[in-house]
Motif scaffolding. Structure first.
Motif, short mmCIF file in Angstrom:
data_model
loop_
_atom_site.label_atom_id
_atom_site.label_comp_id
_atom_site.label_asym_id
_atom_site.label_seq_id
_atom_site.Cartn_x
_atom_site.Cartn_y
_atom_site.Cartn_z
N MET A 191 1.84 3.56 -4.15
CA MET A 191 2.26 2.28 -4.68
C MET A 191 3.27 1.63 -3.74
O MET A 191 4.00 2.30 -3.01
N HIS A 192 3.34 0.29 -3.77
CA HIS A 192 4.30 -0.41 -2.95
C HIS A 192 5.71 -0.18 -3.48
O HIS A 192 5.93 -0.08 -4.68
N GLU A 193 6.65 -0.13 -2.55
CA GLU A 193 8.03 0.10 -2.96
C GLU A 193 8.50 -1.03 -3.86
O GLU A 193 8.23 -2.20 -3.60
N THR A 205 7.55 -1.50 -6.96
CA THR A 205 6.64 -1.74 -8.08
C THR A 205 6.81 -0.62 -9.11
O THR A 205 7.22 0.49 -8.76
N PRO A 206 6.51 -0.90 -10.38
CA PRO A 206 6.64 0.15 -11.42
C PRO A 206 5.75 1.34 -11.10
O PRO A 206 4.69 1.20 -10.50
N SER A 207 6.19 2.50 -11.51
CA SER A 207 5.39 3.70 -11.30
C SER A 207 5.52 4.58 -12.54
O SER A 207 6.48 4.47 -13.30
N TRP A 208 4.54 5.42 -12.74
CA TRP A 208 4.59 6.33 -13.89
C TRP A 208 4.13 7.71 -13.45
O TRP A 208 3.36 7.86 -12.52
N VAL A 209 4.69 8.70 -14.13
CA VAL A 209 4.35 10.09 -13.86
C VAL A 209 4.05 10.77 -15.18
O VAL A 209 4.89 10.76 -16.09
N TYR A 268 -5.97 12.47 -14.96
CA TYR A 268 -5.39 11.24 -14.41
C TYR A 268 -6.13 10.01 -14.94
O TYR A 268 -5.51 9.04 -15.37
N ARG A 311 2.71 -5.57 -15.86
CA ARG A 311 2.63 -4.21 -15.38
C ARG A 311 3.41 -3.27 -16.31
O ARG A 311 4.40 -3.67 -16.91
N SER A 330 8.15 1.62 -15.40
CA SER A 330 8.17 2.99 -14.87
C SER A 330 8.57 3.96 -15.98
O SER A 330 9.47 3.66 -16.76
N GLU A 387 8.29 8.48 -17.28
CA GLU A 387 7.81 9.85 -17.12
C GLU A 387 7.42 10.37 -18.49
O GLU A 387 8.09 10.09 -19.49
#
Length: 202
Positions: free
Chosen positions: A1-3, A5-9, A134, A151, A154, A156
């Motif tokens: 992902m681009h720095e 931007t939201p992310s999820w784990v 996934y 979006r 972010s 976990e």
């Protein structure tokens, strides 16, 4: 992902420490947490403690359960010691867990064997799904993003897939849920069940 931007784990597992804790919960007759169903086919073993001792057992198990599910969020106020009968699978506080320590030792062989068998069953079921974990979560998150028009935030999430007697999803920590193995094996039902969890976080 681009720095930026939201992310999820999302981590999915049937963790051995969690399985052992739930086996001992059933074998020792611990009621907590009352909203979480018991594991299947495991009943109380051995004599019942006096009420005051059982109350202590419940309290000590609850503290240990919190540390087992999310150790970083629930660090022990005192050092931990390994319980020899469980090798490296149980660590209890050096003080304040005496009743629990005495209670769990006699169940070591059965608890460890059950946890290993259950973990093997989870791995087999997960392999049979052809590694779709996934995709299952990504699809739910994508659907949530379409619903809310943005979006996902972010986040976990830890997902423990467990052989619970009642089908469903339960919060067992700040960022951990328990999901019944039977529900996890039903793709459509699992999507419906996990969607509210994702919506709450994302």
């Amino acid at each position: 992902m681009h720095e930026g931007t939201p992310s999820w784990v999302i981590r999915e597992n049937a963790s051995r420490p969690v399985l052992i804790a739930l086996y001992l919960r059933a074998a020792l007759g611990v009621a907590s947490p009352v909203e979480l169903p018991r594991v299947r086919d495991v009943g109380k073993v051995g004599a019942t403690l006096a009420i005051d001792q059982h109350d202590l057992l419940e309290a000590q198990w609850r503290d240990w359960w919190a540390m087992t599910v999310e150790p970083e969020a629930h660090p022990s106020p005192v050092p931990l010691q390994l319980v020899e009968a469980y090798e490296t699978e149980i660590a209890l506080p050096v003080s304040g867990a005496e009743v629990l320590l005495a209670a769990v030792v006699p169940h070591a062989e059965a608890a460890r064997a059950w946890a290993e068998w259950t973990q093997d069953a989870y791995r087999s079921a997960s392999s049979a799904r052809h590694g779709d974990s996934y995709r299952a979560y990504a699809g739910t998150i994508a659907e949530h993003e379409r619903e809310v028009g943005r979006r996902a935030h972010s986040f976990e999430l830890n997902v423990e897939v467990l052989p619970l007697a009642t089908s469903g999803v339960w919060w067992i920590g700040e960022k951990t849920v328990a999901v019944t193995d039977s529900l996890r094996s039903d793709a459509s039902a699992f999507d419906d069940a996990i969607h509210p969890i994702i919506a709450e976080l994302a």
